[in-house]
Design an enzyme around this catalytic site. Sequence first.
Site, PDB file in Angstrom:
ATOM      1  N   GLU A  93     -22.011  25.843 -19.633  1.00 47.63           N
ATOM      2  CA  GLU A  93     -21.225  25.487 -18.293  1.00 47.63           C
ATOM      3  C   GLU A  93     -20.180  24.437 -18.528  1.00 47.63           C
ATOM      4  O   GLU A  93     -18.991  24.693 -18.056  1.00 47.63           O
ATOM      5  CB  GLU A  93     -22.274  25.246 -17.227  1.00 47.63           C
ATOM      6  CG  GLU A  93     -23.069  26.518 -16.613  1.00 47.63           C
ATOM      7  CD  GLU A  93     -22.312  27.722 -16.683  1.00 47.63           C
ATOM      8  OE1 GLU A  93     -21.011  27.841 -16.005  1.00 47.63           O
ATOM      9  OE2 GLU A  93     -22.907  28.719 -16.905  1.00 47.63           O
ATOM     10  N   HIS A  96     -17.339  26.168 -20.463  1.00 46.33           N
ATOM     11  CA  HIS A  96     -16.321  26.761 -19.281  1.00 46.33           C
ATOM     12  C   HIS A  96     -15.364  25.593 -18.653  1.00 46.33           C
ATOM     13  O   HIS A  96     -14.344  25.721 -18.722  1.00 46.33           O
ATOM     14  CB  HIS A  96     -17.052  27.498 -18.388  1.00 46.33           C
ATOM     15  CG  HIS A  96     -17.725  28.796 -18.714  1.00 46.33           C
ATOM     16  ND1 HIS A  96     -16.989  29.773 -19.531  1.00 46.33           N
ATOM     17  CD2 HIS A  96     -18.858  29.195 -18.542  1.00 46.33           C
ATOM     18  CE1 HIS A  96     -17.657  30.837 -19.580  1.00 46.33           C
ATOM     19  NE2 HIS A  96     -19.093  30.522 -19.136  1.00 46.33           N
ATOM     20  N   ASP A 168     -19.553  36.945 -19.017  1.00 38.50           N
ATOM     21  CA  ASP A 168     -18.395  36.395 -19.610  1.00 38.50           C
ATOM     22  C   ASP A 168     -17.289  37.298 -20.328  1.00 38.50           C
ATOM     23  O   ASP A 168     -16.055  37.678 -20.157  1.00 38.50           O
ATOM     24  CB  ASP A 168     -18.155  34.955 -20.441  1.00 38.50           C
ATOM     25  CG  ASP A 168     -18.990  34.111 -19.551  1.00 38.50           C
ATOM     26  OD1 ASP A 168     -18.904  34.240 -18.242  1.00 38.50           O
ATOM     27  OD2 ASP A 168     -19.599  33.095 -20.008  1.00 38.50           O
TER      28      ASP A 168
HETATM   29 ZN    ZN Z   1     -20.609  31.900 -19.086  1.00 36.42          ZN
END
Ligand code: ZN
Length: 260
Positions: A93, A96, A168
């Site tokens: 995370e 990202h 994703d």
């Molecule tokens: Zn992800």
Amino acid sequence: MKGRVSILEVHVKDRRLAEDVNLMDVAKFTPGLVGADLANIVNEAAIMAVRGSRDVISTLDFQEAIEKSLIGGVQLKNRVISEDERRTIAYHEAGHAVVMHATPHSDPVYKITIIPRGQSGGFTMALPEQDSILMFRNQIMARIIGLMGGRVAEELFCHDITSGASNDLQVATQLAEDMVMRLGMSVSGLRVFRRPEAFAALHTGQKTFETLDKAINEILNECYEDAKRIISEKRDAVERVTQALLQQETLTREEFIALI
Ligand code: ZN
């Protein structure tokens, strides 16, 4: 946003709201949603309140309802996960978030969490600053780059990769396919193909198939390399965000900005 506020006003008319609820905020976090979605969010928020034995709907109820609608699934606060898994999710995370923040034309990061929800171990929420009708090529590329950030962080920090990037990569592939086959946004040219099935259709000659295939892979690889470059340059930032996530599970936009 104004339109959504008026829709929300209609749906909350017969509901009791806590004093801190600001429908402007609910509207802000629901870009692109239409009447039925918003009605759903109000309903969900009301259900959360009932479940919590509260007779008014709170800001938190709305937040949970919005996240449920955007990400799917319910928050699984008490799910026990191993420390190793938790750490990997945090790096994923953080990857990202740091990549999104560093990529021009990317939507601002609003929230990062490693509390599992539905099928996902955590999520990074980025929201557009305003509703828009058009998607610019730069914006689509920025989204794909951001989506790659999770996988790249796993590679660079955890020295292995996980199934956590599955969704994703699915979204990234879909976007790249759209750019190539529906939007005339790639080296393969301006011809539009009606559906992905065109790949299998007889009238798509072998040469055309290869051109499309190559164009899609090129977009994905280019975005992956961009994400990799960003994370390599910003290792410290990823590390700080990860440690903060491991400590407090959720970071707001302000906390994230302060960290990087
Ligand atoms: Zn992800």
